[in-house]
Design an enzyme around this catalytic site. Structure first.
Site, mmCIF file in Angstrom:
data_model
loop_
_atom_site.group_PDB
_atom_site.id
_atom_site.type_symbol
_atom_site.label_atom_id
_atom_site.label_comp_id
_atom_site.label_asym_id
_atom_site.label_seq_id
_atom_site.Cartn_x
_atom_site.Cartn_y
_atom_site.Cartn_z
ATOM 1 N NE ARG A 1 20.825 -10.421 11.265
ATOM 2 C CZ ARG A 1 21.807 -10.653 10.387
ATOM 3 N NH1 ARG A 1 23.065 -10.615 10.793
ATOM 4 N NH2 ARG A 1 21.549 -10.897 9.127
ATOM 5 C CD GLU B 1 22.104 -10.883 -5.435
ATOM 6 O OE1 GLU B 1 22.047 -10.657 -4.216
ATOM 7 O OE2 GLU B 1 22.083 -10.000 -6.304
HETATM 8 P P1 AMP Z 1 17.342 -15.033 1.842
HETATM 9 O O1 AMP Z 1 17.824 -16.447 1.910
HETATM 10 O O2 AMP Z 1 17.684 -14.358 0.559
HETATM 11 O O3 AMP Z 1 15.852 -14.929 2.183
HETATM 12 O O4 AMP Z 1 18.139 -14.195 2.937
HETATM 13 C C1 AMP Z 1 17.757 -14.239 4.281
HETATM 14 C C2 AMP Z 1 18.946 -14.308 5.201
HETATM 15 O O5 AMP Z 1 19.962 -13.389 4.818
HETATM 16 C C3 AMP Z 1 18.509 -13.939 6.606
HETATM 17 O O6 AMP Z 1 19.135 -14.838 7.521
HETATM 18 C C4 AMP Z 1 18.972 -12.506 6.778
HETATM 19 O O7 AMP Z 1 19.477 -12.304 8.071
HETATM 20 C C5 AMP Z 1 20.034 -12.278 5.706
HETATM 21 N N1 AMP Z 1 19.785 -11.079 4.888
HETATM 22 C C6 AMP Z 1 19.481 -11.055 3.558
HETATM 23 N N2 AMP Z 1 19.359 -9.809 3.090
HETATM 24 C C7 AMP Z 1 19.562 -8.979 4.141
HETATM 25 C C8 AMP Z 1 19.541 -7.548 4.314
HETATM 26 N N3 AMP Z 1 19.275 -6.693 3.304
HETATM 27 N N4 AMP Z 1 19.781 -7.046 5.559
HETATM 28 C C9 AMP Z 1 20.044 -7.886 6.581
HETATM 29 N N5 AMP Z 1 20.078 -9.242 6.488
HETATM 30 C C10 AMP Z 1 19.836 -9.792 5.286
#
Ligand code: AMP
Length: 176
Positions: free
Chosen positions: A59, A96
């Site tokens: 995205r 996670e």
């Molecule tokens: P992070 O690495 O934990 O910051 O996760 C970010 C990535 O995971 C991004 O590319 C987001 O598109 C996806 N992502 C994580 N959590 C969500 C959520 N609650 N809703 C949609 N996309 C998420």
């Protein structure tokens, strides 16, 4: 007229697994005025003199491409592992549960190029931090990061700021 971008984002409970509230931007993407407004506002938060906008698969690509055209910058694809046809370099990061890997083409970032990181959402920051590592190990300079959505309770934007990066997001949602 100000567009309420938050109201264009749909929340899907328990996707992709129980307890996660998935912030689904597909409803914003299909709204012509909403998508255009989101891109304009993300561009207005970007630092100037950017050489490349790095979009994170998938995205992030949508916003990175539109923003790069407005910023007179190129687009750098940061992809999930195994998707790039040419010689690639990678950075591993923790999820996670488990681990993942981001890759970009070797020699795609000129030395000292100013690179803006763009994604739809920052949660824990693991993905964006892996992207900064990739760009810096190629000799580029991370000039900032712009997201459509921040989940501040997960601390990713704060982690990125602690590493010295200028971080912006248009919308915040509480919780995970
Ligand atoms: P992070 O690495 O934990 O910051 O996760 C970010 C990535 O995971 C991004 O590319 C987001 O598109 C996806 N992502 C994580 N959590 C969500 C959520 N609650 N809703 C949609 N996309 C998420």
């Amino acid at each position: 007229m100000t567009i309420d971008l938050k109201s264009l984002i749909r929340t899907i409970p328990d996707y992709p697994r129980r307890g996660i509230r998935f912030r689904d931007i597909s409803t914003l993407l299909t709204d012509p005025a909403g998508f255009g407004d989101a891109v304009e506002r993300m561009v207005s938060l970007a630092p100037r003199d950017i050489d490349l906008v790095a979009g994170i698969e998938a995205r992030g690509f949508l916003f990175a491409g539109a923003m790069a055209a407005r910023l007179d910058a190129g687009v750098l694809m940061i992809r999930k592992s195994g998707k790039l046809p040419g010689p690639a370099m990678g950075a591993d990061y923790a999820l996670e549960y488990g681990a993942d890997r981001l890759e970009m083409h070797q020699n795609s970032v000129p030395k000292d190029a100013r690179v803006l990181i763009v994604d739809d959402l920052i949660a824990t920051g693991g993905t964006a931090i892996a992207a900064t590592k990739l760009i810096e190990s190629a000799g580029g300079e991370c000039a900032g990061a712009v997201f459509l959505i921040d989940l501040p309770d997960l601390g990713g934007a704060a982690r990125l700021r602690d590493s010295g990066l200028d971080v912006h997001a248009l919308i915040e949602f509480e919780g995970e």
